[in-house]
Design a protein around this motif. Structure first.
Motif: not given
Length: 106
Positions: A17-38
């Motif tokens: 799974l490829a995820v891009t997250i931007n950290g800004e002052d003061i928040k993430f633009d992505v607040t939920a990630i879904e993945a599977k075990v392994g």
């Protein structure tokens, strides 16, 4: 078709799974990630803020630090199902809302 039918069922790891997250002052633009075990999660973390920002998930991802304007990449593979919090560990940032949720399913 016979070879496809003979392919083993299960046991193989899910596609990364490829995820891009931007950290800004003061928040993430992505607040939920879904993945599977392994499943390997490949993260591109861009610090678009004016302050240092970090990313970590207790017990799963060690603290990753990005200075303003920096992009870092790292990977992790969850080995258990559950809900995990990711956050910025700079003093006051998590409390101000710089956090999100990783949901890992079997």
């Amino acid at each position: 078709l016979a070879l496809a039918a003979c392919g083993g069922g299960g046991g193989s790891a899910p596609e990364p799974l490829a995820v891009t997250i931007n950290g800004e002052d003061i928040k993430f633009d992505v607040t939920a990630i879904e993945a599977k075990v392994g499943q390997t999660v490949n993260v591109t973390y861009n610090n678009k803020g004016l302050l240092d920002h970090t990313f970590l998930i207790d017990g799963l991802v060690s603290e990753q630090i990005a200075v303003p304007g920096q992009t870092i990449t790292f990977s992790f593979t969850p080995n258990a199902a559950g809900t995990f919090e990711f956050y910025c560990n700079i003093a006051g940032h998590k409390e101000a809302g710089m956090k999100g949720t990783l949901t890992v399913t079997p």
